[in-house]
Design a protein around this motif. Structure first.
Motif, PDB file in Angstrom:
ATOM      1  N   GLN A  41      89.821  -7.377 -85.431  1.00  0.00           N
ATOM      2  CA  GLN A  41      90.996  -7.020 -84.629  1.00  0.00           C
ATOM      3  C   GLN A  41      92.052  -8.129 -84.653  1.00  0.00           C
ATOM      4  OE1 GLN A  41      89.957  -6.090 -80.576  1.00  0.00           O
ATOM      5  NE2 GLN A  41      92.077  -5.982 -79.917  1.00  0.00           N
ATOM      6  N   PHE A  42      91.627  -9.396 -84.595  1.00  0.00           N
ATOM      7  CA  PHE A  42      92.582 -10.509 -84.512  1.00  0.00           C
ATOM      8  C   PHE A  42      92.849 -11.195 -85.847  1.00  0.00           C
ATOM      9  CE2 PHE A  42      91.296  -9.864 -80.162  1.00  0.00           C
ATOM     10  CZ  PHE A  42      92.528  -9.837 -79.535  1.00  0.00           C
ATOM     11  N   CYS A  43      92.056 -10.922 -86.846  1.00  0.00           N
ATOM     12  CA  CYS A  43      92.250 -11.398 -88.223  1.00  0.00           C
ATOM     13  C   CYS A  43      92.067 -12.898 -88.422  1.00  0.00           C
ATOM     14  CB  CYS A  43      93.604 -10.970 -88.788  1.00  0.00           C
ATOM     15  SG  CYS A  43      93.818  -9.188 -88.825  1.00  0.00           S
ATOM     16  N   THR A  44      92.649 -13.711 -87.574  1.00  0.00           N
ATOM     17  CA  THR A  44      92.539 -15.164 -87.771  1.00  0.00           C
ATOM     18  C   THR A  44      92.143 -15.851 -86.465  1.00  0.00           C
ATOM     19  OG1 THR A  44      94.817 -15.730 -87.140  1.00  0.00           O
ATOM     20  CG2 THR A  44      94.441 -15.085 -89.455  1.00  0.00           C
ATOM     21  N   PRO A  45      91.511 -17.022 -86.566  1.00  0.00           N
ATOM     22  CA  PRO A  45      91.178 -17.785 -85.359  1.00  0.00           C
ATOM     23  C   PRO A  45      92.424 -18.140 -84.541  1.00  0.00           C
ATOM     24  CG  PRO A  45      89.956 -18.644 -87.232  1.00  0.00           C
ATOM     25  CD  PRO A  45      90.940 -17.645 -87.772  1.00  0.00           C
ATOM     26  N   GLU A  46      93.527 -18.401 -85.212  1.00  0.00           N
ATOM     27  CA  GLU A  46      94.757 -18.767 -84.511  1.00  0.00           C
ATOM     28  C   GLU A  46      95.293 -17.614 -83.670  1.00  0.00           C
ATOM     29  OE1 GLU A  46      94.143 -19.313 -87.835  1.00  0.00           O
ATOM     30  OE2 GLU A  46      93.680 -21.441 -87.509  1.00  0.00           O
ATOM     31  N   ASN A  47      95.260 -16.388 -84.221  1.00  0.00           N
ATOM     32  CA  ASN A  47      95.692 -15.204 -83.455  1.00  0.00           C
ATOM     33  C   ASN A  47      94.807 -15.015 -82.227  1.00  0.00           C
ATOM     34  OD1 ASN A  47      97.670 -14.625 -85.342  1.00  0.00           O
ATOM     35  ND2 ASN A  47      96.488 -13.038 -86.366  1.00  0.00           N
ATOM     36  N   PHE A  48      93.508 -15.192 -82.421  1.00  0.00           N
ATOM     37  CA  PHE A  48      92.544 -15.042 -81.337  1.00  0.00           C
ATOM     38  C   PHE A  48      92.833 -16.072 -80.234  1.00  0.00           C
ATOM     39  CE2 PHE A  48      88.272 -16.217 -79.633  1.00  0.00           C
ATOM     40  CZ  PHE A  48      88.005 -15.033 -78.977  1.00  0.00           C
ATOM     41  N   MET A  49      93.007 -17.326 -80.636  1.00  0.00           N
ATOM     42  CA  MET A  49      93.244 -18.398 -79.668  1.00  0.00           C
ATOM     43  C   MET A  49      94.549 -18.170 -78.912  1.00  0.00           C
ATOM     44  SD  MET A  49      91.922 -21.131 -78.366  1.00  0.00           S
ATOM     45  CE  MET A  49      91.039 -22.341 -79.308  1.00  0.00           C
ATOM     46  N   GLN A  50      95.576 -17.716 -79.610  1.00  0.00           N
ATOM     47  CA  GLN A  50      96.863 -17.445 -78.962  1.00  0.00           C
ATOM     48  C   GLN A  50      96.705 -16.358 -77.894  1.00  0.00           C
ATOM     49  OE1 GLN A  50      99.962 -16.265 -81.674  1.00  0.00           O
ATOM     50  NE2 GLN A  50     101.515 -16.214 -80.087  1.00  0.00           N
ATOM     51  N   MET A  51      95.951 -15.311 -78.202  1.00  0.00           N
ATOM     52  CA  MET A  51      95.728 -14.233 -77.247  1.00  0.00           C
ATOM     53  C   MET A  51      94.974 -14.750 -76.022  1.00  0.00           C
ATOM     54  SD  MET A  51      93.134 -12.122 -75.959  1.00  0.00           S
ATOM     55  CE  MET A  51      91.826 -12.394 -77.136  1.00  0.00           C
ATOM     56  N   VAL A  52      93.937 -15.562 -76.243  1.00  0.00           N
ATOM     57  CA  VAL A  52      93.162 -16.085 -75.113  1.00  0.00           C
ATOM     58  C   VAL A  52      94.041 -16.980 -74.240  1.00  0.00           C
ATOM     59  CG1 VAL A  52      91.203 -17.552 -74.451  1.00  0.00           C
ATOM     60  CG2 VAL A  52      90.943 -15.883 -76.294  1.00  0.00           C
ATOM     61  N   ARG A  53      94.803 -17.869 -74.844  1.00  0.00           N
ATOM     62  CA  ARG A  53      95.702 -18.762 -74.090  1.00  0.00           C
ATOM     63  C   ARG A  53      96.670 -17.962 -73.205  1.00  0.00           C
ATOM     64  NH1 ARG A  53      97.520 -21.447 -78.685  1.00  0.00           N
ATOM     65  NH2 ARG A  53      95.907 -22.925 -79.184  1.00  0.00           N
ATOM     66  N   LYS A  54      97.224 -16.911 -73.788  1.00  0.00           N
ATOM     67  CA  LYS A  54      98.258 -16.136 -73.093  1.00  0.00           C
ATOM     68  C   LYS A  54      97.689 -15.206 -72.013  1.00  0.00           C
ATOM     69  CE  LYS A  54     102.171 -13.100 -73.956  1.00  0.00           C
ATOM     70  NZ  LYS A  54     102.983 -12.424 -74.953  1.00  0.00           N
ATOM     71  N   HIS A  55      96.595 -14.514 -72.330  1.00  0.00           N
ATOM     72  CA  HIS A  55      96.103 -13.455 -71.439  1.00  0.00           C
ATOM     73  C   HIS A  55      94.842 -13.804 -70.649  1.00  0.00           C
ATOM     74  CE1 HIS A  55      99.082 -10.706 -73.008  1.00  0.00           C
ATOM     75  NE2 HIS A  55      98.715 -11.020 -74.235  1.00  0.00           N
ATOM     76  N   TYR A  56      94.166 -14.880 -71.008  1.00  0.00           N
ATOM     77  CA  TYR A  56      92.908 -15.245 -70.361  1.00  0.00           C
ATOM     78  C   TYR A  56      92.883 -16.728 -69.983  1.00  0.00           C
ATOM     79  CZ  TYR A  56      91.037 -10.770 -71.971  1.00  0.00           C
ATOM     80  OH  TYR A  56      90.827  -9.435 -72.189  1.00  0.00           O
ATOM     81  N   PRO A  57      93.860 -17.216 -69.201  1.00  0.00           N
ATOM     82  CA  PRO A  57      93.875 -18.643 -68.863  1.00  0.00           C
ATOM     83  C   PRO A  57      92.614 -19.097 -68.122  1.00  0.00           C
ATOM     84  CG  PRO A  57      95.488 -17.444 -67.544  1.00  0.00           C
ATOM     85  CD  PRO A  57      94.967 -16.496 -68.597  1.00  0.00           C
ATOM     86  N   ALA A  58      92.007 -18.209 -67.355  1.00  0.00           N
ATOM     87  CA  ALA A  58      90.780 -18.573 -66.636  1.00  0.00           C
ATOM     88  C   ALA A  58      89.626 -18.809 -67.604  1.00  0.00           C
ATOM     89  CB  ALA A  58      90.406 -17.496 -65.626  1.00  0.00           C
ATOM     90  N   VAL A  59      89.634 -18.136 -68.730  1.00  0.00           N
ATOM     91  CA  VAL A  59      88.612 -18.330 -69.767  1.00  0.00           C
ATOM     92  C   VAL A  59      88.977 -19.541 -70.629  1.00  0.00           C
ATOM     93  CG1 VAL A  59      87.572 -17.292 -71.837  1.00  0.00           C
ATOM     94  CG2 VAL A  59      87.974 -15.887 -69.801  1.00  0.00           C
ATOM     95  N   TYR A  60      90.247 -19.685 -70.896  1.00  0.00           N
ATOM     96  CA  TYR A  60      90.725 -20.777 -71.746  1.00  0.00           C
ATOM     97  C   TYR A  60      90.527 -22.142 -71.085  1.00  0.00           C
ATOM     98  CZ  TYR A  60      94.050 -23.544 -74.483  1.00  0.00           C
ATOM     99  OH  TYR A  60      94.646 -24.506 -75.244  1.00  0.00           O
ATOM    100  N   ARG A  61      90.819 -22.238 -69.796  1.00  0.00           N
ATOM    101  CA  ARG A  61      90.710 -23.511 -69.083  1.00  0.00           C
ATOM    102  C   ARG A  61      90.147 -23.306 -67.669  1.00  0.00           C
ATOM    103  NH1 ARG A  61      91.421 -25.598 -73.446  1.00  0.00           N
ATOM    104  NH2 ARG A  61      92.977 -27.160 -73.967  1.00  0.00           N
ATOM    105  N   PRO A  62      88.885 -22.874 -67.560  1.00  0.00           N
ATOM    106  CA  PRO A  62      88.319 -22.670 -66.216  1.00  0.00           C
ATOM    107  C   PRO A  62      88.102 -24.004 -65.499  1.00  0.00           C
ATOM    108  CG  PRO A  62      86.597 -22.449 -67.856  1.00  0.00           C
ATOM    109  CD  PRO A  62      87.898 -22.604 -68.607  1.00  0.00           C
ATOM    110  N   ARG A  63      88.300 -23.985 -64.190  1.00  0.00           N
ATOM    111  CA  ARG A  63      87.984 -25.168 -63.371  1.00  0.00           C
ATOM    112  C   ARG A  63      86.484 -25.262 -63.128  1.00  0.00           C
ATOM    113  NH1 ARG A  63      91.639 -25.735 -58.043  1.00  0.00           N
ATOM    114  NH2 ARG A  63      93.688 -25.459 -58.972  1.00  0.00           N
TER     115      ARG A  63
END
Length: 120
Positions: A41-63
């Motif tokens: 679905q995301f094709c590249t690791p960079e696309n995947f990481m960009q999506m997580v950063r933008k839409h899943y900040p709690a997953v990207y940087r949980p406290r």
């Protein structure tokens, strides 16, 4: 599908390792724990990481991270994880897991749901 004690440990490890990869901004490492369908679905690791950063900040940087008991939701083996977002908002991440033909586990999606705090 029966889940063994080894499966419980492995599933938790997969999620922990992906969260560690996000902390290090290791797109390739985080992408490696995604199921083939997610990778397609995301094709590249960079696309995947960009999506997580933008839409899943709690997953990207949980406290903070707290693993709950594995369950089955609509036929999917699901690992609920309580997260505290970077802004202090509690969320529950429902990780849908997929067992691969080689018996490894991969993350086949993550759905965030609100956690309502109760004052007692």
């Amino acid at each position: 599908m029966e889940i063994t004690d080894r499966d419980f440990v492995t599933i938790r490890s997969v999620i922990e390792r992906q969260l560690e990869a996000f902390q290090k901004d290791d797109a390739q490492g985080a992408f490696a724990f995604a199921s083939p369908g997610i990778q397609e679905q995301f094709c590249t690791p960079e696309n995947f990481m960009q999506m997580v950063r933008k839409h899943y900040p709690a997953v990207y940087r949980p406290r903070s991270v707290f693993f709950e008991k594995i369950t089955i939701i609509q036929g999917n083996i699901t690992q609920p994880v309580l997260l505290l977002s970077p802004h202090g908002v509690p969320l529950r991440a429902l990780y849908f897991m997929e067992k691969q033909p080689d018996d490894t586990w991969r993350i086949n999606g993550c759905f965030l749901v609100s956690v309502k705090a109760e004052i007692i």
